[in-house]
Motif scaffolding. Structure first.
Motif, PDB file in Angstrom:
ATOM      1  N   ASP A 172     -27.686  36.063   8.674  1.00 46.50           N
ATOM      2  CA  ASP A 172     -27.379  34.882   9.496  1.00 46.50           C
ATOM      3  C   ASP A 172     -25.911  34.880   9.921  1.00 46.50           C
ATOM      4  N   VAL A 173     -25.055  35.268   8.984  1.00 42.58           N
ATOM      5  CA  VAL A 173     -23.618  35.332   9.291  1.00 42.58           C
ATOM      6  C   VAL A 173     -23.354  36.428  10.324  1.00 42.58           C
ATOM      7  N   ILE A 174     -23.987  37.582  10.129  1.00 43.30           N
ATOM      8  CA  ILE A 174     -23.800  38.704  11.054  1.00 43.30           C
ATOM      9  C   ILE A 174     -24.237  38.315  12.467  1.00 43.30           C
ATOM     10  N   ARG A 175     -25.386  37.655  12.561  1.00 39.92           N
ATOM     11  CA  ARG A 175     -25.869  37.238  13.884  1.00 39.92           C
ATOM     12  C   ARG A 175     -24.868  36.315  14.577  1.00 39.92           C
ATOM     13  N   GLY A 176     -24.298  35.413  13.812  1.00 40.34           N
ATOM     14  CA  GLY A 176     -23.301  34.505  14.388  1.00 40.34           C
ATOM     15  C   GLY A 176     -22.067  35.244  14.867  1.00 40.34           C
ATOM     16  N   LYS A 177     -21.620  36.244  14.080  1.00 37.63           N
ATOM     17  CA  LYS A 177     -20.423  37.003  14.456  1.00 37.63           C
ATOM     18  C   LYS A 177     -20.684  37.865  15.689  1.00 37.63           C
ATOM     19  N   VAL A 178     -21.897  38.430  15.779  1.00 40.79           N
ATOM     20  CA  VAL A 178     -22.245  39.219  16.962  1.00 40.79           C
ATOM     21  C   VAL A 178     -22.254  38.329  18.209  1.00 40.79           C
ATOM     22  N   GLU A 179     -22.854  37.144  18.074  1.00 43.69           N
ATOM     23  CA  GLU A 179     -22.890  36.214  19.209  1.00 43.69           C
ATOM     24  C   GLU A 179     -21.479  35.771  19.588  1.00 43.69           C
ATOM     25  N   TYR A 180     -20.655  35.565  18.583  1.00 44.91           N
ATOM     26  CA  TYR A 180     -19.257  35.180  18.814  1.00 44.91           C
ATOM     27  C   TYR A 180     -18.539  36.274  19.611  1.00 44.91           C
ATOM     28  N   LEU A 181     -18.781  37.538  19.234  1.00 44.37           N
ATOM     29  CA  LEU A 181     -18.154  38.662  19.922  1.00 44.37           C
ATOM     30  C   LEU A 181     -18.617  38.746  21.378  1.00 44.37           C
ATOM     31  N   LYS A 182     -19.905  38.490  21.625  1.00 44.47           N
ATOM     32  CA  LYS A 182     -20.424  38.506  22.992  1.00 44.47           C
ATOM     33  C   LYS A 182     -19.739  37.452  23.850  1.00 44.47           C
ATOM     34  N   VAL A 183     -19.587  36.264  23.298  1.00 41.31           N
ATOM     35  CA  VAL A 183     -18.941  35.186  24.055  1.00 41.31           C
ATOM     36  C   VAL A 183     -17.468  35.497  24.286  1.00 41.31           C
ATOM     37  N   GLN A 184     -16.825  36.153  23.304  1.00 39.82           N
ATOM     38  CA  GLN A 184     -15.426  36.562  23.498  1.00 39.82           C
ATOM     39  C   GLN A 184     -15.304  37.515  24.685  1.00 39.82           C
ATOM     40  N   ASN A 185     -16.257  38.459  24.784  1.00 43.86           N
ATOM     41  CA  ASN A 185     -16.242  39.385  25.923  1.00 43.86           C
ATOM     42  C   ASN A 185     -16.460  38.637  27.237  1.00 43.86           C
ATOM     43  N   GLU A 186     -17.369  37.658  27.218  1.00 45.24           N
ATOM     44  CA  GLU A 186     -17.584  36.836  28.413  1.00 45.24           C
ATOM     45  C   GLU A 186     -16.317  36.062  28.773  1.00 45.24           C
ATOM     46  N   LEU A 187     -15.594  35.635  27.742  1.00 44.65           N
ATOM     47  CA  LEU A 187     -14.357  34.888  27.973  1.00 44.65           C
ATOM     48  C   LEU A 187     -13.304  35.781  28.626  1.00 44.65           C
ATOM     49  N   LEU A 188     -13.203  37.024  28.180  1.00 38.25           N
ATOM     50  CA  LEU A 188     -12.250  37.960  28.794  1.00 38.25           C
ATOM     51  C   LEU A 188     -12.592  38.185  30.264  1.00 38.25           C
ATOM     52  N   GLU A 189     -13.885  38.337  30.552  1.00 37.85           N
ATOM     53  CA  GLU A 189     -14.317  38.529  31.941  1.00 37.85           C
ATOM     54  C   GLU A 189     -14.039  37.264  32.766  1.00 37.85           C
ATOM     55  N   ALA A 190     -14.247  36.097  32.170  1.00 41.75           N
ATOM     56  CA  ALA A 190     -13.981  34.837  32.883  1.00 41.75           C
ATOM     57  C   ALA A 190     -12.493  34.684  33.189  1.00 41.75           C
ATOM     58  N   LYS A 191     -11.644  35.109  32.272  1.00 44.23           N
ATOM     59  CA  LYS A 191     -10.198  35.031  32.512  1.00 44.23           C
ATOM     60  C   LYS A 191      -9.787  35.996  33.625  1.00 44.23           C
ATOM     61  N   ARG A 192     -10.444  37.163  33.662  1.00 39.88           N
ATOM     62  CA  ARG A 192     -10.153  38.094  34.757  1.00 39.88           C
ATOM     63  C   ARG A 192     -10.575  37.484  36.099  1.00 39.88           C
ATOM     64  N   GLU A 193     -11.755  36.861  36.104  1.00 35.01           N
ATOM     65  CA  GLU A 193     -12.225  36.187  37.318  1.00 35.01           C
ATOM     66  C   GLU A 193     -11.274  35.075  37.742  1.00 35.01           C
ATOM     67  N   MET A 194     -10.755  34.344  36.768  1.00 40.62           N
ATOM     68  CA  MET A 194      -9.832  33.256  37.077  1.00 40.62           C
ATOM     69  C   MET A 194      -8.555  33.802  37.707  1.00 40.62           C
ATOM     70  N   LYS A 195      -8.079  34.928  37.197  1.00 41.26           N
ATOM     71  CA  LYS A 195      -6.867  35.526  37.756  1.00 41.26           C
ATOM     72  C   LYS A 195      -7.113  35.995  39.191  1.00 41.26           C
ATOM     73  N   GLU A 196      -8.253  36.653  39.415  1.00 38.94           N
ATOM     74  CA  GLU A 196      -8.570  37.121  40.766  1.00 38.94           C
ATOM     75  C   GLU A 196      -8.756  35.946  41.730  1.00 38.94           C
ATOM     76  N   SER A 197      -9.374  34.876  41.251  1.00 40.66           N
ATOM     77  CA  SER A 197      -9.565  33.687  42.101  1.00 40.66           C
ATOM     78  C   SER A 197      -8.223  33.063  42.468  1.00 40.66           C
ATOM     79  N   THR A 198      -7.295  33.060  41.522  1.00 37.02           N
ATOM     80  CA  THR A 198      -5.960  32.514  41.790  1.00 37.02           C
ATOM     81  C   THR A 198      -5.230  33.366  42.809  1.00 37.02           C
TER      82      THR A 198
END
Length: 406
Positions: A172-198
């Motif tokens: 259960d802990v591992i699943r949460g950490k994997v999901e956390y890592l996926k969202v972190q990657n999405e966050l990095l991509e979102a920040k890149r999108e924000m920079k390009e939009s700016t």
């Protein structure tokens, strides 16, 4: 003493903010103001307006007088004939109405450029609005993903606590950490999108500023109140249509001017002879428009341009109306989607997440089910933000429907 301390604290705060590169606040009104001052397309058309004004002044100008020198009585070498040298000024006086018509052509050209400037400002304002809300949307996505990370962190802490008490396996802990890592990657991509939009926003505003912004105009939903009939009643005010109407008046005036080319222009001259001191000479002349082939061609050209202008006006009006209908239909579809989100989905997904956490905490559901709820929560929130953004884009496109060149 207290006043000096407050001033020092304020100075240090500003210095620290500058060194950290903190985000500066930017409203939509600020962005529009910058674009109207700096956008290269607007600056280009402003210069074209100067060109059209210069052309109008040229067309309104009276023909320049001519300085004339004549040497009369030239004979063969060796002959002793008296020669007459005259100096004078000659002025062309055009047939009445020609210069007035030329001036009208120039004024219509200047008016068309002025309307073109209004059209370009409308289009640039629409582009700024879309770019601004694209960047604001990207910033919202970043904030949303950061909040999801906080929720997942709470899940990981809860799963760890339950694992330590032997209620669940470490999976259960591992699943949460994997999901956390996926969202972190999405966050990095979102920040890149924000920079390009700016960067895209800076380009349309015509500024070279790499600093991040804090977008102060809220990305929110307000139902659009104007109806399609309201827009159709204003079609005649469309800058694109007004430009074509002005072009038609210009071609009509050009046709009238071409027909006046049949009439001669007057030439007046005043001369001072060299032999008869104190005497003056006077000359009157007329141009002879006897060659009609060029005149017929000019009239045929102007008549064709006039007809083409009328066809273009009617076609443009139909295109604007069709564009308005499509843009308005798209806007209403998006508003229906937002209504579904606000009426049920948002509240339901919040309840589902809250219930899922409670059920997991008391062992009534497993981690897979709870993580599915997390994913649904994240996707619903992001899809809602995207729909709000698309609504603002749809409004911006509706405002300039049919104005962009095809």
């Amino acid at each position: 003493m207290t006043k000096r301390i407050l001033i020092l604290v304020a100075f240090l705060t500003l210095t620290i903010s500058f060194l950290r590169g903190e985000e500066r606040g930017l409203t939509l009104e600020d962005a529009l103001s910058l674009a109207l001052k700096n956008n290269p397309d607007i600056l280009r058309v402003q210069k074209e307006l100067d060109v059209s004004r210069g052309r109008r002044l040229q067309l309104e100008a009276i023909p320049n007088p001519e300085f004339v020198f004549s040497n009369e009585g030239l004979g063969k070498a060796g002959q002793n004939e008296e020669k007459e040298i005259s100096l004078g000024i000659q002025q062309t006086i055009e047939f009445p109405g020609k210069r007035v018509l030329r001036g009208k052509i120039g004024k219509y050209g200047e008016e068309a450029t002025l309307i073109e400037l209004q059209r370009i400002k409308m289009i640039v304002s629409s582009c700024v609005e879309k770019a601004y809300f694209k960047a604001a949307y990207s910033q919202k996505v970043v904030t949303s993903l950061e909040s999801v990370l906080d929720i997942l962190k709470q899940y990981i802490d809860l799963a760890t606590e339950r694992y330590q008490t032997g209620q669940v396996s470490y999976l259960d802990v591992i699943r949460g950490k994997v999901e956390y890592l996926k969202v972190q990657n999405e966050l990095l991509e979102a920040k890149r999108e924000m920079k390009e939009s700016t960067i895209s926003l800076n380009l349309v505003m015509g500024v070279e500023d790499a600093e991040p912004y804090l977008f102060l105009t809220e990305l929110s939903f307000t139902p659009f109140e104007k109806t399609l009939d309201d827009f159709k009643r204003e079609v005649e005010k469309s800058p694109s249509l007004r430009i074509l109407q002005t072009a038609k008046r210009q071609t009509e005036t050009g046709l009238e001017l071409s027909k006046k080319a049949r009439f001669p222009d007057l030439k007046l001259g005043l001369f001072y002879p060299s032999l008869r001191r104190g005497a003056w000479g006077f000359e009157v002349g007329l141009t002879l428009p006897v060659w009609q082939k060029g005149l017929k061609g000019e009239i045929l050209l102007r008549e064709a341009e006039n007809t083409m202008s009328q066809i273009s006006m009617e076609a443009k009006k139909r295109r604007i109306e069709r564009s308005l209908e499509r843009a308005f239909s798209d806007l209403k579809v998006i508003e229906e989607q937002i209504k579904i989100f606000e009426d049920s989905l948002l509240a339901e997904i919040d309840d589902a997440l809250r219930m899922g956490i409670n059920n997991y905490q008391y062992g009534k559901t497993d981690s897979l089910s709870l993580l599915d709820v997390y994913r649904s929560y994240k996707e619903t929130k992001q899809e809602f933000l995207k729909t709000i953004f698309l609504h603002r884009v749809a409004i911006a496109e509706l405002q300039v429907a049919g104005e962009e060149e095809e």
